[in-house]
Design a protein around this motif. Structure first.
Motif, PDB file in Angstrom:
ATOM      1  N   TYR A 178       0.836  -1.209   0.000  1.00 53.30           N
ATOM      2  CA  TYR A 178       0.000   0.000   0.000  1.00 53.30           C
ATOM      3  C   TYR A 178       0.872   1.261   0.000  1.00 53.30           C
ATOM      4  O   TYR A 178       1.905   1.312   0.685  1.00 53.30           O
ATOM      5  CB  TYR A 178      -0.894   0.054   1.245  1.00 53.30           C
ATOM      6  CG  TYR A 178      -2.134  -0.798   1.161  1.00 53.30           C
ATOM      7  CD1 TYR A 178      -3.385  -0.242   0.921  1.00 53.30           C
ATOM      8  CD2 TYR A 178      -2.064  -2.186   1.355  1.00 53.30           C
ATOM      9  CE1 TYR A 178      -4.526  -1.034   0.861  1.00 53.30           C
ATOM     10  CE2 TYR A 178      -3.198  -2.987   1.301  1.00 53.30           C
ATOM     11  CZ  TYR A 178      -4.428  -2.392   1.053  1.00 53.30           C
ATOM     12  OH  TYR A 178      -5.553  -3.178   1.006  1.00 53.30           O
ATOM     13  N   ALA A 179       0.409   2.262  -0.752  1.00 47.51           N
ATOM     14  CA  ALA A 179       0.976   3.612  -0.620  1.00 47.51           C
ATOM     15  C   ALA A 179       0.206   4.324   0.485  1.00 47.51           C
ATOM     16  O   ALA A 179      -1.024   4.285   0.518  1.00 47.51           O
ATOM     17  CB  ALA A 179       0.844   4.370  -1.933  1.00 47.51           C
ATOM     18  N   VAL A 180       0.948   4.986   1.390  1.00 43.47           N
ATOM     19  CA  VAL A 180       0.324   5.588   2.570  1.00 43.47           C
ATOM     20  C   VAL A 180       0.484   7.106   2.519  1.00 43.47           C
ATOM     21  O   VAL A 180       1.589   7.622   2.332  1.00 43.47           O
ATOM     22  CB  VAL A 180       0.938   5.038   3.876  1.00 43.47           C
ATOM     23  CG1 VAL A 180       0.277   5.703   5.092  1.00 43.47           C
ATOM     24  CG2 VAL A 180       0.776   3.523   3.953  1.00 43.47           C
ATOM     25  N   GLY A 181      -0.642   7.811   2.691  1.00 45.97           N
ATOM     26  CA  GLY A 181      -0.628   9.262   2.744  1.00 45.97           C
ATOM     27  C   GLY A 181      -1.042   9.773   4.110  1.00 45.97           C
ATOM     28  O   GLY A 181      -1.612   9.042   4.923  1.00 45.97           O
ATOM     29  N   GLN A 182      -0.783  11.056   4.366  1.00 42.37           N
ATOM     30  CA  GLN A 182      -1.041  11.625   5.694  1.00 42.37           C
ATOM     31  C   GLN A 182      -1.465  13.083   5.561  1.00 42.37           C
ATOM     32  O   GLN A 182      -0.737  13.910   4.997  1.00 42.37           O
ATOM     33  CB  GLN A 182       0.223  11.522   6.564  1.00 42.37           C
ATOM     34  CG  GLN A 182       0.080  12.129   7.959  1.00 42.37           C
ATOM     35  CD  GLN A 182       1.394  12.111   8.736  1.00 42.37           C
ATOM     36  OE1 GLN A 182       2.409  11.610   8.237  1.00 42.37           O
ATOM     37  NE2 GLN A 182       1.387  12.667   9.932  1.00 42.37           N
TER      38      GLN A 182
END
Length: 639
Positions: A462-466
């Motif tokens: 997964y690509a994780v954003g914040q």
């Protein structure tokens, strides 16, 4: 201009004090008692802090009236003015500060002592308000850990009187009209600036002179030469009664959540001005009540009472720990009044009355020596990082986690907007550009999970954003929020989610659920987004390193949460769990269940504190709490 030394009339060069006004001492009593009761926890007086604003107006009136009279008579002396200010302010200030420092060295832990040293250093040079303004970041120490926090108002006042007399001297060269026009103009400019800043930078509006000057200028405007005061008894009674009602109404009706100062500060300030205006030309029932012996007593000791009360409240809480509210209120007020009387009787009065012993040379010399001694002590506390040699090595090790740099835990400066940042800035690397993807959205209580979520997400592809910000609940703006970036952050996040549709949306830091929140979450789910809500984290009554250090000092080596865990976090967890239990669109994860298994949460793992303040994780805490929570985020829905 003051007369030259060759003037034939020495008397004409002498400052003449103003006539005594008993009702103004009564106003001082109202002001200081409001502040003291508020600081000792009188919940029925949530706006007691406006007593400081009453003080500002009184000060502006009395001191400006004296300045105007001396300047107009040609007898004003800057040296004489500051000698009177030193005689009035410095002796009690220096003694109370020195005694507070001595008790602080016995009570405070090293990180608290280092911050205390900095506050002493800034305060003795009359810029304490600037220091406290700089300390108002989201992860800064609680107000009660700053025994000199109340000195901010002394800094504002002294900065004002450093500038105001010189300004009046300059304006006097252009005639009386220049003063009559300039004072109201400056008042309005400062008031407008305060109202502008109160929603953009609340800390600056509260602590800094440009946004507080209008309060002293209200008093200065009231003292302007030629101003007519109420002469008819009925008008005097109405002004005094109305003014007292405004002051007391502000103390009862305002609270720490009010956008203050700004226009709301006019409530106590105009109330004070009305009382002064109504009492200047003659007595009335309100001024007689204010001038009663009891009120005058508290007015006379008001300066010392203001000085001593907050160190007693602050250090008392540190030393005693949790105390029943009523005994703390009654005992704290009684002790403050006693010490204030002793300070007034044996420090303030002798210095002000016995001018043979306390000559200007002695006064200034003692003030300089006392200031330098306190500055040397402060510098020692700062240089040694809080005089740690006072404590056992293991206590020092645990207490040192209060200095913990949590920026990497939150990714502060990268994907976490801190409290002191005025505008939102989302960096490209904070947003995922591929699928499957996860977006983490909310306040600091979800941001400190980010390192664990990234590790788990990357392991699963997964690509994780914040998108996170201090004190910003996700999705909907918190009612009454005064943080300028929160609305922008949530608007940006909502638009991004609708446009990019992450596979998983992780929300944290939610407050009380509402129909509007449920509708928004349902909308995300209809777009094919899996919505995960992470519940509250353990919240303690004080910073975890401090709790552990205090336990060791008391001979208690227990590292479980115990009674130091506030029940509010578990209650909120239970409410959220119950609310989302029947919602098919939301996966709810209880941090308590995931990491603590429903039992007592630990405060340490392998001797390392899991939180560096009452709620925010160290990296050890991010690992301990974050790994089981992250596994549930990416695993099967956990109901």
């Amino acid at each position: 201009m003051p007369p030259s030394p060759a003037s034939p009339s020495l008397r004409s060069a002498v400052h003449h004090p103003l006539r005594y006004r008993a009702h103004i001492d009564g106003l001082r009593a109202v002001a200081v008692l409001g502040v003291v009761l508020y600081h000792f926890g009188a919940t029925w007086l949530p706006g007691g802090f406006v007593g400081v604003d009453v003080f500002f107006v009184i000060s502006g009136f009395l001191i400006s009236k004296s300045i105007y009279a001396d300047v107009e008579a040609g007898r004003f002396s800057l040296f004489g003015f500051y000698e009177r200010r030193i005689r009035r302010i410095a002796p009690a200030f220096l003694v109370v500060t020195a005694l507070t420092a001595a008790f602080a060295a016995l009570i405070l832990l090293p990180y608290q002592m280092m911050i205390f040293g900095r506050s002493v250093l800034w305060s003795v040079f009359a810029v304490g308000n600037i220091f406290f303004f700089q300390r108002t970041d989201y992860f800064g120490p609680a107000a009660q850990e700053m025994p000199l926090l109340h000195y901010w108002s002394l800094g504002v006042e002294e900065q004002f009187y450093f500038l105001f007399p010189a300004l009046i001297l300059v304006l006097q060269r252009f005639g009386r009209r220049a003063i009559l026009w300039s004072v109201p103009a400056l008042l309005l400019a400062s008031l407008a600036a305060s109202q502008f800043m109160v929603t953009r930078d609340p800390a600056a509006a509260y602590f800094l002179l440009p946004f507080r000057a209008f309060e002293m200028l209200i008093g200065a405007a009231l003292a302007l030469p030629g101003l007519r005061f109420a002469e008819r008894r009925a008008v005097r009674v109405a002004a005094g009664t109305g003014g007292c009602a405004l002051i007391l109404g502000g103390m009862v009706g305002l609270s720490s959540a009010s956008p203050f100062p700004g226009l709301l500060a006019l409530i106590p300030c105009l109330g004070t001005a009305l009382v002064i205006w109504g009492g200047e030309a003659g007595p009335s029932l309100p001024t007689r009540l204010l001038g009663s012996r009891v009120m005058v007593f508290f007015g006379l000791i008001s300066y010392s009472l203001y000085l001593v009360h907050w160190p007693i409240a602050s250090l008392g809480r540190e030393w005693l720990g949790p105390v029943a509210p009523l005994p703390f209120l009654l005992g704290g007020v009684a002790l403050s009044v006693l010490l204030a009387f002793l300070s007034w009787r044996f420090i303030e009065q002798p210095v002000r009355v016995n001018r043979r012993l306390f000559t200007p040379k002695v006064l200034v010399g003692a003030t300089v020596a006392g200031t330098l001694a306190l500055a040397a002590f402060a510098q020692t506390a700062i240089a040694t990082r809080g005089l740690p040699q006072r404590l056992d090595p293991e206590v020092r090790r645990l207490a040192a986690y209060a200095f913990y740099n949590a920026d990497p835990v939150f990714r502060q400066g990268v994907c976490f907007t801190p409290f002191f940042q005025a505008e939102l800035a989302i960096k490209p690397e904070c947003l995922p550009t591929t699928h499957p993807s996860v977006l983490v959205w909310g306040n600091s209580h979800i941001a400190h999970f980010i390192t664990a979520i990234i590790a788990e997400g990357e392991a699963r592809g997964y690509a994780v954003g914040q998108i996170t910000g201090a004190a910003c609940p996700p999705v909907l703006e918190a009612e009454g929020s005064r943080l300028p970036y929160c609305a922008a952050m949530n608007a940006f996040a909502r638009d991004w989610v609708h446009a990019n549709k992450p596979d998983i949306l992780v929300l944290g830091g939610l407050g009380t659920p509402s129909p509007e929140l449920d509708a928004a979450l349902e909308g995300f789910a209809r777009e094919g987004i899996r919505v995960v809500v992470v519940g509250p984290v353990p919240l303690y009554r004080d910073a975890v390193p401090k709790l552990l250090a205090r336990r060791l000092i008391a001979g208690d080596g227990n590292t479980g949460a115990g009674d130091d865990l506030l029940p509010s976090a578990r209650l909120h967890d239970e409410r959220l769990r119950a609310h989302f239990a029947g919602n098919p669109d939301v996966t709810y994860i209880s941090v308590f269940d995931a990491a603590c298994g429903g039992t007592d949460c630990p405060l340490t793992v392998d001797g390392v504190p899991l939180q560096h303040d009452p709620s925010h994780f160290t990296q050890a805490g991010a690992n301990f709490f974050g790994r089981p929570v992250s596994a549930l985020i990416f695993g099967a829905p956990a109901k």
